[in-house]
Scaffold this motif. Structure first.
Motif, PDB file in Angstrom:
ATOM      1  N   ASP A   1       8.743  -2.981   4.078  1.00  7.45           N
ATOM      2  CA  ASP A   1       8.133  -4.253   4.491  1.00  7.45           C
ATOM      3  C   ASP A   1       8.817  -4.798   5.744  1.00  7.45           C
ATOM      4  N   LEU A   2      10.138  -4.680   5.785  1.00  7.48           N
ATOM      5  CA  LEU A   2      10.886  -5.175   6.937  1.00  7.48           C
ATOM      6  C   LEU A   2      10.547  -4.381   8.198  1.00  7.48           C
ATOM      7  N   ILE A   3      10.465  -3.052   8.076  1.00  9.59           N
ATOM      8  CA  ILE A   3      10.142  -2.197   9.224  1.00  9.59           C
ATOM      9  C   ILE A   3       8.716  -2.480   9.704  1.00  9.59           C
ATOM     10  N   GLN A   4       7.821  -2.681   8.770  1.00  8.41           N
ATOM     11  CA  GLN A   4       6.437  -2.992   9.145  1.00  8.41           C
ATOM     12  C   GLN A   4       6.393  -4.271   9.979  1.00  8.41           C
ATOM     13  N   LYS A   5       7.169  -5.266   9.589  1.00 10.36           N
ATOM     14  CA  LYS A   5       7.193  -6.535  10.311  1.00 10.36           C
ATOM     15  C   LYS A   5       7.955  -6.419  11.625  1.00 10.36           C
ATOM     16  N   GLU A   6       9.124  -5.776  11.588  1.00 12.15           N
ATOM     17  CA  GLU A   6      10.015  -5.727  12.752  1.00 12.15           C
ATOM     18  C   GLU A   6       9.441  -4.875  13.878  1.00 12.15           C
ATOM     19  N   PHE A   7       8.755  -3.787  13.508  1.00 16.57           N
ATOM     20  CA  PHE A   7       8.241  -2.848  14.509  1.00 16.57           C
ATOM     21  C   PHE A   7       6.719  -2.850  14.603  1.00 16.57           C
ATOM     22  N   GLN A   8       6.064  -3.716  13.832  1.00 16.11           N
ATOM     23  CA  GLN A   8       4.600  -3.687  13.775  1.00 16.11           C
ATOM     24  C   GLN A   8       4.133  -2.264  13.444  1.00 16.11           C
ATOM     25  N   ALA A   9       4.748  -1.715  12.407  1.00 20.13           N
ATOM     26  CA  ALA A   9       4.552  -0.308  12.045  1.00 20.13           C
ATOM     27  C   ALA A   9       3.532  -0.157  10.926  1.00 20.13           C
ATOM     28  N   PHE A  10       2.906   1.018  10.904  1.00 20.28           N
ATOM     29  CA  PHE A  10       1.960   1.339   9.842  1.00 20.28           C
ATOM     30  C   PHE A  10       2.631   2.092   8.697  1.00 20.28           C
ATOM     31  N   ASP A  11       3.723   2.799   9.014  1.00 15.96           N
ATOM     32  CA  ASP A  11       4.437   3.520   7.967  1.00 15.96           C
ATOM     33  C   ASP A  11       5.828   3.854   8.490  1.00 15.96           C
ATOM     34  N   SER A  12       6.721   4.174   7.555  1.00 22.53           N
ATOM     35  CA  SER A  12       8.083   4.572   7.921  1.00 22.53           C
ATOM     36  C   SER A  12       8.627   5.470   6.829  1.00 22.53           C
ATOM     37  N   ALA A  13       9.660   6.236   7.168  1.00 21.30           N
ATOM     38  CA  ALA A  13      10.247   7.153   6.196  1.00 21.30           C
ATOM     39  C   ALA A  13      11.711   7.369   6.505  1.00 21.30           C
ATOM     40  N   LEU A  14      12.531   7.331   5.472  1.00 16.53           N
ATOM     41  CA  LEU A  14      13.945   7.636   5.597  1.00 16.53           C
ATOM     42  C   LEU A  14      14.146   9.146   5.652  1.00 16.53           C
TER      43      LEU A  14
END
Length: 339
Positions: A44-57
């Motif tokens: 949720d934080l990455i989506q907000k901070e980067f205006q991202a659609f998805d992320s993965a560790l």
């Protein structure tokens, strides 16, 4: 390692706040494979901070870069990158072997792609005998600690839109670029389709991230991560570290400190006429040349890399725990050598 290290920001330990966050995450039970509360909060934080659609560790930066290539490119595609880039020189052929795509090195100016050379690389797009350029990959900051300006990134985006290319950013030290340019992470990456976001060099124990900003590539990420052997099971520990890094301004605070230490080092070295600076100091590294006889003596007390063995160019890298006392000791040793 007993020596003071200016070799890499990988040599620092774990930032105390990040280590404490991991200790707190160690209490009790939690679901695995990003189903834990820390990982969900991080998404949720990455989506907000980067205006991202998805992320993965993922575990490391090579994997982040290669997965970005896998997601965007077919086997007949190629990616443009600076001839000096980590992607080109320091991935042991992983982009070619694992992603199965061709890299096309472009001449670099101060570590940055020479944008004027890009049109020449695109002439044979459409020719079935030629690998098709489909991506431009840039490193921010570059391997020489220099920065693409916001205008340069916008120009690259314009080229990508004109030729239907993806724009990838290798952001192993992205926070240093944001701090130097005085922009948010969202602003810095607004023109990017895919991002490799660094953690380990920035005070985390382990972990990097793949961040997806282009909705066309959505739904592919988790599958390429798994195929690339990069799906951690106890993701709560990686996520807890990233959360501590990004919340409450720690990311910006540490980056500003590292950049300030680089400027302090450069100013301290500039009093010696024998030292020549080879690149601008725009992030957390200083590149210079000094008399070879000094290097052997200095390395008895300080660890640093000879970045170019042919020219004896040095890289001096600052980390979150670098302090002025360590830099002053380095300068004092140089004074002793000169005397």
């Amino acid at each position: 390692m007993s020596l003071i290290s200016f070799a890499s920001d990988n040599h620092s330990g774990v930032a105390p706040a990040i280590l404490q966050a991991m200790i707190e995450a160690n209490k009790g039970y939690a679901a695995s494979y990003e189903q834990d509360p820390w990982s969900q909060k991080l998404k949720d934080l990455i989506q907000k901070e980067f205006q991202a659609f998805d992320s993965a560790l993922v575990f490391n930066g090579t994997a982040a870069n290669v997965i970005c290539l896998q997601m965007a490119l077919e086997s007949y595609h190629a990616a443009l990158c600076a001839e000096t880039s980590h992607l080109n020189l320091d991935e042991c052929g992983a982009p070619e072997k694992i992603a199965g795509v061709k890299l096309v090195p472009v001449p670099a100016l101060q570590g940055k792609i020479d944008i004027a050379k890009i049109p020449d690389c695109l002439i044979r797009n459409g020719d079935q005998h030629h690998s098709q350029i489909k991506m431009i990959s840039i490193t921010q900051p570059t391997e020489y600690g220099t920065l693409y300006s916001m205008d340069e990134i916008a120009e690259l985006r314009k080229i990508c839109d004109q030729h239907q290319l993806y724009l990838h950013m290798d952001g192993a030290r992205l926070s240093n670029a944001a701090a130097s340019l005085r922009v948010s992470l969202a602003e810095l990456t607004q023109h990017v389709d895919l991002l490799s976001f660094g953690g380990t060099k920035k005070g985390l124990m382990l972990g990097e991230m793949v961040i997806l900003r282009n909705p066309e590539l959505n739904k592919k990420l988790k599958f390429f991560r798994k195929q690339s052997l990069q799906l951690p099971s106890k993701t709560r520990f990686l996520a807890a570290g990233f959360l501590a890094y990004m919340e409450n301004g720690l990311c910006s605070e540490m980056a500003q400190h590292e950049n300030q230490m680089a400027q302090y080092l450069r100013e301290s070295l500039s009093v010696f006429p024998e030292i020549v600076f080879t690149h601008d100091t725009q992030a957390n590294s200083v590149f210079c040349q000094m008399p070879r006889a000094w290097i052997k003596v200095l390395r008895k007390k300080f660890f640093f890399y000879v970045w170019d063995e042919k020219t004896f160019e040095l890289r001096l890298m600052m980390s979150f725990c670098t302090n002025t006392h360590e830099i002053d000791a380095f300068i004092e040793e140089i004074k002793n050598i000169r005397n």
